[in-house]
Design a protein around this motif. Structure first.
Motif, PDB file in Angstrom:
ATOM      1  N   ALA A 144       0.841  -1.207   0.000  1.00 42.96           N
ATOM      2  CA  ALA A 144       0.000   0.000   0.000  1.00 42.96           C
ATOM      3  C   ALA A 144       0.870   1.249   0.000  1.00 42.96           C
ATOM      4  N   GLN A 145       1.923   1.260   0.813  1.00 46.00           N
ATOM      5  CA  GLN A 145       2.834   2.407   0.832  1.00 46.00           C
ATOM      6  C   GLN A 145       3.517   2.593  -0.519  1.00 46.00           C
ATOM      7  N   THR A 172       0.499   3.681  -3.477  1.00 38.74           N
ATOM      8  CA  THR A 172      -0.612   4.584  -3.197  1.00 38.74           C
ATOM      9  C   THR A 172      -0.150   6.024  -3.072  1.00 38.74           C
ATOM     10  N   ASP A 197      -5.776   8.700  -3.756  1.00 44.21           N
ATOM     11  CA  ASP A 197      -6.148   7.546  -4.573  1.00 44.21           C
ATOM     12  C   ASP A 197      -7.372   6.860  -3.969  1.00 44.21           C
ATOM     13  N   VAL A 208      -9.324   3.286  -3.408  1.00 45.53           N
ATOM     14  CA  VAL A 208      -9.101   1.846  -3.352  1.00 45.53           C
ATOM     15  C   VAL A 208     -10.427   1.160  -3.055  1.00 45.53           C
ATOM     16  N   THR A 264      -8.183  -2.373   4.493  1.00 48.55           N
ATOM     17  CA  THR A 264      -8.586  -0.972   4.352  1.00 48.55           C
ATOM     18  C   THR A 264      -7.572  -0.030   4.975  1.00 48.55           C
ATOM     19  N   PHE A 319      -4.222   1.014   3.390  1.00 45.09           N
ATOM     20  CA  PHE A 319      -4.319   2.069   2.374  1.00 45.09           C
ATOM     21  C   PHE A 319      -4.699   3.414   2.972  1.00 45.09           C
ATOM     22  N   ALA A 340      -4.920   6.920   1.080  1.00 43.15           N
ATOM     23  CA  ALA A 340      -5.982   6.649   0.114  1.00 43.15           C
ATOM     24  C   ALA A 340      -7.363   6.859   0.726  1.00 43.15           C
TER      25      ALA A 340
END
Length: 403
Positions: free
Chosen positions: A110-111, A114, A118, A120, A131, A134, A139
């Motif tokens: 995710a790092q 993202t 953004d 997701v 979740t 992100f 995100a």
């Protein structure tokens, strides 16, 4: 000096913390708490795996920094597992990276991929890292159904059509945590086609791949032709080999995503302790008896839980896979909500469970029960719960045998 840190502000209070604090206090007071809350396996790895860990740990040269992406032998062993189990060919150099459990891999990917703002797509309810990994990266999350049915694709179409900016990542995991939903290969075929059409990266969490209770093994999204063009998959040795505390997992699949994760990890860690990685090779390449033993262990516990809780007056849908039951709160107590019901079970029945709302707002009305206590303890939990339900005026089956 500000104490309002941006990423911390985006994290709500941890729902499980309240129940965990109550559980710790009860145990400190001498209460016998039956813990069905955390998915923490109670078994040990196979003896030959532990022996390999000790053997390598005795080598004075094995205690330095390891390889962030994983030692070559372990990446080859994971590629071998995918070839045997799924018929999927992987390049150990470019399509496999070792992670410190699947949770770390998901968070660091995710790092890597993202940017703030953004969008997701992630299931609700779902394992929190799907979740919050992100969210921590900046995100915005748009929820999609956790169940892999027709509504799943209807909601996907709606999200892509009406979200600005357009979603860039789709996260999913089957068998799912907490709901125990399962997906078949036809579903994955649709997902891959949709992802290619709409230019989405797909992150598949396959941590419970070997804990299934029917005759059909759990598939991998990478079995779909062309899936590696858009998909990466995370697996874990935690439950399959009873190695949860060893923190050993993998990401495999799309070379671009594997490269991004590998690059970020190179800045953050030096990989798992080399003896642990060597022992993981022994687990993957050696006798696989423990895999079937664990599958049968969780199946027996599932059957005992469904039967004994049903006799206690709490009907549980039997999960098809995973090490969890996703249990609706008994209708007469649904007004309590997931968190209060969980607290009452702990206080009045000495049974700890995970409130469903901790996995997303769609988890309200449910609790997650982990199959991590032995059959005797599960039956004891059922007896305790029966007394609690009766104290709350909930009718229990009058013709039931003793729980």
């Amino acid at each position: 000096m500000s104490e309002e840190f941006y990423r911390i502000r985006r994290l709500p209070p941890y729902v499980f913390a309240e129940v965990n604090a109550m559980k710790a206090a009860a145990r400190a007071a001498g209460e016998d708490i039956i813990d069905l809350g955390m998915g923490n396996p109670d078994g040990a790895p196979a003896p030959h795996v532990i022996e390999k860990l000790c053997e390598v740990a005795r080598d004075p040269g094995a205690h330095g920094y390891s390889a962030s992406k994983g030692i070559k032998g372990l990446r080859k062993a994971q590629a071998g597992y995918y070839a045997r189990r799924f018929g999927v060919d992987l390049d150990p150099e470019t399509e496999v990276v070792v992670t410190l459990g699947s949770k770390e891999g998901l968070a660091n990917l995710a790092q890597a991929i993202t940017a703030p703002g953004d969008v997701v797509l992630a299931p609700n309810p779902s394992y929190p890292i799907h979740t919050f990994g992100f969210i921590i990266a900046g995100a915005a999350i748009r929820s999609i159904p956790a169940a892999p049915g027709p509504d799943f694709f209807k909601r996907l179409e709606h999200a892509v059509a009406y979200t600005v900016p357009k979603p860039s990542v789709l996260v999913m995991g089957y068998p799912s945590n907490p709901t125990a939903y399962v997906a078949d290969l036809a579903f994955y075929e649709q997902v891959v086609a949709f992802a290619k059409e709409h230019k989405l990266w797909v992150l598949s969490d396959l941590a419970y791949s070997e804990i299934y209770f029917g005759d059909t093994p759990t598939p991998s999204i990478l079995q779909v032709p062309g899936a590696k063009d858009v998909a990466i998959e995370f697996t874990s040795m935690s439950k399959t080999y009873s190695m949860a505390g060893w923190r050993m997992g993998f990401a495999v699949g799309n070379k671009t995503l594997i490269g991004a994760l590998t690059r970020v990890k190179s800045y953050l860690d030096y990989g798992a302790f080399t003896p642990i990685q060597a022992a993981a090779v022994a687990a993957l390449n050696g006798p696989q008896d423990i895999v079937e033993q664990n599958r049968q262990l969780y199946k027996r516990r599932r059957d005992v839980m469904v039967e004994s809780f049903g006799r206690a007056g709490w009907e549980l849908p039997p999960p098809e896979a995973s090490m969890f039951c996703w249990a609706p709160i008994p209708p007469a107590l649904a007004h309590l909500g997931a968190l209060e019901f969980s607290k009452q079970l702990l206080t009045h029945a000495q049974v700890a469970v995970a409130p469903g709302v901790g996995f997303g707002e769609e988890g309200e009305g449910y609790v997650r029960l982990a199959l991590v206590e032995n059959e005797h303890r599960i039956r004891q939990a059922a007896r305790n719960i029966k007394r609690y339900l009766q104290s709350m005026g909930v009718n229990t089956p009058t013709t039931a045998k003793a729980v």
